[in-house]
Design a protein around this motif. Structure first.
Motif, PDB file in Angstrom:
ATOM      1  N   ALA A 239       0.828  -0.982   0.020  1.00  0.00           N
ATOM      2  CA  ALA A 239       0.076  -0.256  -0.121  1.00  0.00           C
ATOM      3  C   ALA A 239       0.769   1.281  -0.076  1.00  0.00           C
ATOM      4  O   ALA A 239       1.754   1.337   0.699  1.00  0.00           O
ATOM      5  N   VAL A 240       0.322   2.325  -0.693  1.00  0.00           N
ATOM      6  CA  VAL A 240       1.170   3.808  -0.567  1.00  0.00           C
ATOM      7  C   VAL A 240       0.203   4.641  -0.024  1.00  0.00           C
ATOM      8  O   VAL A 240      -1.216   4.735  -0.350  1.00  0.00           O
ATOM      9  N   VAL A 241       0.610   5.306   1.141  1.00  0.00           N
ATOM     10  CA  VAL A 241      -0.099   6.223   1.737  1.00  0.00           C
ATOM     11  C   VAL A 241       0.843   7.585   1.727  1.00  0.00           C
ATOM     12  O   VAL A 241       1.873   7.778   1.525  1.00  0.00           O
ATOM     13  N   ASP A 242      -0.153   8.716   2.192  1.00  0.00           N
ATOM     14  CA  ASP A 242       0.650  10.020   2.205  1.00  0.00           C
ATOM     15  C   ASP A 242       0.967  10.168   3.967  1.00  0.00           C
ATOM     16  O   ASP A 242       1.012   9.199   4.311  1.00  0.00           O
ATOM     17  N   THR A 243       1.370  11.168   4.034  1.00  0.00           N
ATOM     18  CA  THR A 243       1.949  11.471   5.476  1.00  0.00           C
ATOM     19  C   THR A 243       0.965  11.508   6.671  1.00  0.00           C
ATOM     20  O   THR A 243       1.188  11.253   7.763  1.00  0.00           O
ATOM     21  N   ARG A 244      -0.318  11.544   6.303  1.00  0.00           N
ATOM     22  CA  ARG A 244      -1.381  11.328   7.184  1.00  0.00           C
ATOM     23  C   ARG A 244      -1.813  10.114   7.208  1.00  0.00           C
ATOM     24  O   ARG A 244      -2.755   9.788   8.164  1.00  0.00           O
ATOM     25  N   GLY A 245      -1.436   9.049   6.308  1.00  0.00           N
ATOM     26  CA  GLY A 245      -1.724   7.560   6.446  1.00  0.00           C
ATOM     27  C   GLY A 245      -2.853   7.215   5.447  1.00  0.00           C
ATOM     28  O   GLY A 245      -3.450   6.259   5.459  1.00  0.00           O
ATOM     29  N   VAL A 246      -3.427   8.375   4.736  1.00  0.00           N
ATOM     30  CA  VAL A 246      -4.240   8.239   3.805  1.00  0.00           C
ATOM     31  C   VAL A 246      -4.012   7.246   2.814  1.00  0.00           C
ATOM     32  O   VAL A 246      -2.961   7.446   2.046  1.00  0.00           O
ATOM     33  N   LEU A 247      -4.832   6.201   2.538  1.00  0.00           N
ATOM     34  CA  LEU A 247      -4.532   5.192   1.429  1.00  0.00           C
ATOM     35  C   LEU A 247      -4.768   5.978  -0.203  1.00  0.00           C
ATOM     36  O   LEU A 247      -5.792   6.449  -0.360  1.00  0.00           O
ATOM     37  N   LEU A 248      -3.440   5.938  -0.814  1.00  0.00           N
ATOM     38  CA  LEU A 248      -3.533   6.506  -2.209  1.00  0.00           C
ATOM     39  C   LEU A 248      -3.451   5.626  -3.296  1.00  0.00           C
ATOM     40  O   LEU A 248      -4.095   5.646  -4.278  1.00  0.00           O
ATOM     41  N   GLY A 249      -2.970   4.305  -3.133  1.00  0.00           N
ATOM     42  CA  GLY A 249      -2.712   3.515  -4.029  1.00  0.00           C
ATOM     43  C   GLY A 249      -2.021   2.248  -3.673  1.00  0.00           C
ATOM     44  O   GLY A 249      -1.758   1.985  -2.465  1.00  0.00           O
ATOM     45  N   ARG A 250      -1.606   1.507  -4.760  1.00  0.00           N
ATOM     46  CA  ARG A 250      -0.524   0.135  -4.281  1.00  0.00           C
ATOM     47  C   ARG A 250       0.449   0.067  -5.261  1.00  0.00           C
ATOM     48  O   ARG A 250       0.257   0.672  -6.449  1.00  0.00           O
ATOM     49  N   ILE A 251       1.498  -0.487  -4.917  1.00  0.00           N
ATOM     50  CA  ILE A 251       2.534  -1.001  -6.003  1.00  0.00           C
ATOM     51  C   ILE A 251       2.432  -2.266  -5.964  1.00  0.00           C
ATOM     52  O   ILE A 251       2.526  -3.184  -5.227  1.00  0.00           O
ATOM     53  N   THR A 252       2.515  -2.755  -7.039  1.00  0.00           N
ATOM     54  CA  THR A 252       2.352  -4.439  -7.314  1.00  0.00           C
ATOM     55  C   THR A 252       3.545  -5.040  -7.842  1.00  0.00           C
ATOM     56  O   THR A 252       4.559  -4.102  -8.134  1.00  0.00           O
ATOM     57  N   THR A 253       3.958  -6.362  -7.895  1.00  0.00           N
ATOM     58  CA  THR A 253       4.972  -7.062  -8.115  1.00  0.00           C
ATOM     59  C   THR A 253       5.429  -6.837  -9.411  1.00  0.00           C
ATOM     60  O   THR A 253       6.462  -6.605  -9.692  1.00  0.00           O
ATOM     61  N   ASP A 254       4.443  -6.631 -10.341  1.00  0.00           N
ATOM     62  CA  ASP A 254       4.925  -6.376 -11.671  1.00  0.00           C
ATOM     63  C   ASP A 254       5.454  -4.932 -11.865  1.00  0.00           C
ATOM     64  O   ASP A 254       6.494  -5.057 -12.619  1.00  0.00           O
ATOM     65  N   ASP A 255       5.029  -4.053 -11.044  1.00  0.00           N
ATOM     66  CA  ASP A 255       5.947  -2.763 -11.199  1.00  0.00           C
ATOM     67  C   ASP A 255       7.219  -2.815 -10.605  1.00  0.00           C
ATOM     68  O   ASP A 255       8.062  -2.413 -11.260  1.00  0.00           O
ATOM     69  N   ILE A 256       7.213  -3.663  -9.482  1.00  0.00           N
ATOM     70  CA  ILE A 256       8.516  -3.901  -8.995  1.00  0.00           C
ATOM     71  C   ILE A 256       9.863  -4.518 -10.042  1.00  0.00           C
ATOM     72  O   ILE A 256      10.751  -4.384  -9.912  1.00  0.00           O
ATOM     73  N   HIS A 257       9.149  -5.526 -10.676  1.00  0.00           N
ATOM     74  CA  HIS A 257       9.901  -6.453 -11.561  1.00  0.00           C
ATOM     75  C   HIS A 257      10.244  -5.482 -12.760  1.00  0.00           C
ATOM     76  O   HIS A 257      11.527  -5.528 -13.011  1.00  0.00           O
ATOM     77  N   ASP A 258       9.473  -4.604 -13.108  1.00  0.00           N
ATOM     78  CA  ASP A 258       9.592  -3.613 -14.182  1.00  0.00           C
ATOM     79  C   ASP A 258      11.025  -2.734 -13.790  1.00  0.00           C
ATOM     80  O   ASP A 258      11.972  -2.386 -14.339  1.00  0.00           O
ATOM     81  N   PHE A 259      10.698  -2.381 -12.653  1.00  0.00           N
ATOM     82  CA  PHE A 259      11.851  -1.264 -11.949  1.00  0.00           C
ATOM     83  C   PHE A 259      13.329  -2.172 -12.092  1.00  0.00           C
ATOM     84  O   PHE A 259      14.175  -1.582 -12.544  1.00  0.00           O
ATOM     85  N   ILE A 260      13.059  -3.395 -11.354  1.00  0.00           N
ATOM     86  CA  ILE A 260      14.346  -4.121 -11.062  1.00  0.00           C
ATOM     87  C   ILE A 260      15.050  -4.416 -12.580  1.00  0.00           C
ATOM     88  O   ILE A 260      16.124  -4.034 -12.987  1.00  0.00           O
ATOM     89  N   GLN A 261      14.262  -4.703 -13.485  1.00  0.00           N
ATOM     90  CA  GLN A 261      14.552  -5.058 -14.842  1.00  0.00           C
ATOM     91  C   GLN A 261      15.128  -3.811 -15.635  1.00  0.00           C
ATOM     92  O   GLN A 261      16.188  -3.807 -16.219  1.00  0.00           O
ATOM     93  N   GLU A 262      14.684  -2.700 -15.598  1.00  0.00           N
ATOM     94  CA  GLU A 262      15.159  -1.485 -15.954  1.00  0.00           C
ATOM     95  C   GLU A 262      16.338  -0.987 -15.438  1.00  0.00           C
ATOM     96  O   GLU A 262      17.253  -0.608 -15.998  1.00  0.00           O
TER      97      GLU A 262
END
Length: 455
Positions: A239-262
Motif C-alpha cells: 500500500a502507498v499512503v501519504d503523510t497522514r496515512g491516507v490510502l492513495l494506491g498500491r505498488i504491485t510485483t509487476d511494477d517492482i519487476h519492471d523497475f528491477i529489470q530497467e
C-alpha cells in the motif's frame, strides 16, 4: 523469412479470432509478433495494428519501442488511443502517455484532453511525483473497504470490479477508517476463512493483535527502499499512503519487476559505457554517436597508459621479455578491479552501502585482492623465472602483480563510491577510469621495478 512472417500472422489471427477458439497472447508476445510483421511487411503490420481492440492496443503499446509506438500514434485514430488509455490501469496509462509525449507533445496533449476528468486527475497526480518516488510507480486501482463494512459487501464489490475489468492482480483487501486512513490489510486467502456476514471490524478484533497490520510505503519514499521491503517480505503488493496515512494506491510485483529489470539493464549498459538502456532501438547514427563518445574518452585514457610505456622504451628495447610479460600484469589487474567494481555498483544499486559506511566493504575487497594477488604473484613469478631463466624477473613481475591487484581492489571499490557521493551514476565511466588506473599502475610498477632491479 517467409515462414517467420506466416507464423507471426497466423498466431495474431488466432489471438484476434472471436468466433472459434481464441489464443490468448501476453502483451509482450503480441508485441514481438508485431515486430516480426513490421520487419517483413510494413503494410501488413499497419493492418494488424488497426485490428487490435482498445484493450489489447493499450497493453501492447507499452511494450513497443519508440519507433513502433510512433507508428501507433500516426496510424490509429486518436479516439481509439484514448479508449485504449482508459482501459489501462492508472500507472500504465500514465507511462504510455509519457512515452507518447516523448515522441509527439502535441499528440499527447490531444489524447490527454480526450480523457474524462477522473482519468486526467489520476494521471496528473501520478505525474506530480519525481521519477524515483514511490508515488510515481503506484496505481490507484485497488480493493479497499471501510472498517465498519460487512465482508459480504466488500466481496460483492470486488466481484463487480473484476467482471468489469476494473481491477487486476488483487492479493489483499485494504481496510480504512472514515477518513480513508489505512488501518489493516487482509490477504485474499484469509478472507474465505471468515463469516461473510460479519463486519470487518469484528473480524479484526477477533484476530491476533497486529496480524493484519499493513506494510506501507510513503508516497515520497525512494522507490529503491520500497523494492527492498517488497523483496524482504516476499509481498505481492504494498500500500502507498501519504503523510497522514491516507490510502492513495498500491505498488504491485509487476511494477517492482519492471523497475528491477530497467535498473539492471541500465547498469549493464552503463558498465559497458553504452549509456542508453534502449540503445538497440536507436538509429544507426545515434547508436554510433553514443558509443563513439565513450570510445573517444577511452582513446584519451589509452594514450595516458601508452605514455607510461614510452617512459621505459629503452628498458623494453634492451630486455624483450618485458614486452612479452607486461600485458599480463595489466590484464590481471584490470580483471581484479572489474570484479570489485561490479560488486560495489550492485551493492550501491541495492542500497546496501554508502560512502559513509563503506569501510567494511573496502577492507573486504582489499583482502580479497591481496590474497588473490599473492597467489597469482607467486604463480606468474615462477612461470616467468623458468620461462626466461631469470629468477629476478620472476620477483619483478610477482611484485608488480601483487601491487596492481591491491590498487585494483582499492580503486574498483572507491571509484563508484566516489561517483555516487557526487551524484554521478557509479556505473557510467567507472570502467574507463578503473582501466586507466590498473594499466598505469601495472605498467609503471612492472617496468619501473624491471629498470631498477634488472638493468
Amino acid at each position: 523469412m517467409g515462414a517467420e512472417l506466416e507464423e507471426a500472422k497466423e498466431i495474431i489471427d488466432q489471438h484476434l479470432n472471436e468466433e472459434n477458439e481464441k489464443v490468448d497472447l501476453t502483451p509482450y508476445d503480441l508485441a514481438q509478433h508485431l515486430k516480426t510483421l513490421k520487419k517483413h511487411d510494413e503494410d501488413l503490420y499497419n493492418e494488424y495494428l488497426e485490428k487490435l481492440d482498445p484493450e489489447s492496443l493499450g497493453d501492447v503499446a507499452i511494450e513497443l519501442p519508440d519507433h513502433m509506438l510512433k507508428d501507433v500514434i500516426e496510424t490509429i485514430p486518436s479516439e481509439k488511443i484514448v479508449e485504449a488509455l482508459e482501459e489501462l490501469e492508472s500507472d500504465d496509462a500514465t507511462d504510455l502517455l509519457q512515452y507518447i509525449e516523448d515522441i509527439d507533445e502535441e499528440k499527447a496533449k490531444e489524447l490527454f484532453d480526450g480523457l474524462d476528468k477522473e482519468d486526467q486527475d489520476e494521471i496528473l497526480r501520478l505525474r506530480s511525483y519525481d521519477e524515483n518516488e514511490a508515488g510515481a510507480y503506484m496505481q490507484t486501482e485497488l480493493f479497499s473497504a471501510n472498517l465498519n463494512e460487512q465482508l459480504s459487501t466488500a466481496v460483492e464489490r470486488l466481484r463487480e470490479q473484476k467482471e468489469l475489468g476494473e481491477l487486476e492482480n488483487v492479493s489483499q483487501l485494504f481496510i480504512t477508517d472514515e477518513r480513508h486512513i489505512l488501518k489493516f490489510a487482509i490477504p485474499l486467502e484469509d478472507l474465505i476463512l471468515f463469516d461473510f456476514n460479519s463486519s470487518l471490524k469484528d473480524i479484526i478484533e477477533k484476530s491476533e493483535e497486529d496480524k493484519y497490520k499493513p506494510h506501507v510505503a510513503m508516497d515520497n519514499d525512494p522507490i529503491e527502499e520500497v523494492v527492498e521491503v517488497v523483496q524482504d517480505y516476499d509481498m505481492n503488493s504494498i500500500a502507498v499512503v501519504d503523510t497522514r496515512g491516507v490510502l492513495l494506491g498500491r505498488i504491485t510485483t509487476d511494477d517492482i519487476h519492471d523497475f528491477i529489470q530497467e535498473r539492471a539493464t541500465e547498469q549493464i549498459y552503463n558498465l559497458a559505457n553504452v549509456g542508453d538502456a534502449d540503445e538497440e532501438e536507436n538509429s544507426l547514427l545515434n547508436a554510433t554517436r553514443s558509443r563513439g563518445i565513450w570510445l573517444f574518452v577511452n582513446l584519451f585514457t589509452a594514450i595516458i597508459s601508452s605514455s607510461i610505456i614510452g617512459l621505459f622504451d629503452d628498458a623494453i628495447a634492451s630486455y624483450v621479455a618485458l614486452a612479452v610479460l607486461m600485458p599480463i600484469v595489466a590484464s590481471m589487474g584490470g580483471n581484479t578491479g572489474t570484479q570489485a567494481l561490479t560488486v560495489t555498483v550492485r551493492r550501491l544499486a541495492l542500497g546496501e552501502i554508502e560512502f559513509k559506511n563503506a569501510k567494511p566493504a573496502l577492507i573486504r575487497e582489499l583482502g580479497i585482492a591481496f590474497i588473490n594477488g599473492l597467489i597469482f604473484a607467486v604463480l606468474i613469478g615462477l612461470v616467468a623465472a623458468f620461462w626466461f631463466n631469470r629468477p629476478m624477473l620472476g620477483v619483478v613481475i610477482g611484485t608488480a602483480m601483487l601491487t596492481n591487484f591491491f590498487f585494483a581492489g582499492f580503486f574498483g571499490t572507491v571509484i563508484p563510491l566516489a561517483l555516487k557521493k557526487f551524484n554521478i551514476d557509479p556505473a557510467v565511466g567507472s570502467s574507463v577510469l578503473l582501466t586507466t588506473v590498473t594499466d598505469v599502475v601495472g605498467f609503471f610498477s612492472f617496468l619501473g621495478l624491471a629498470k631498477w632491479i634488472l638493468l
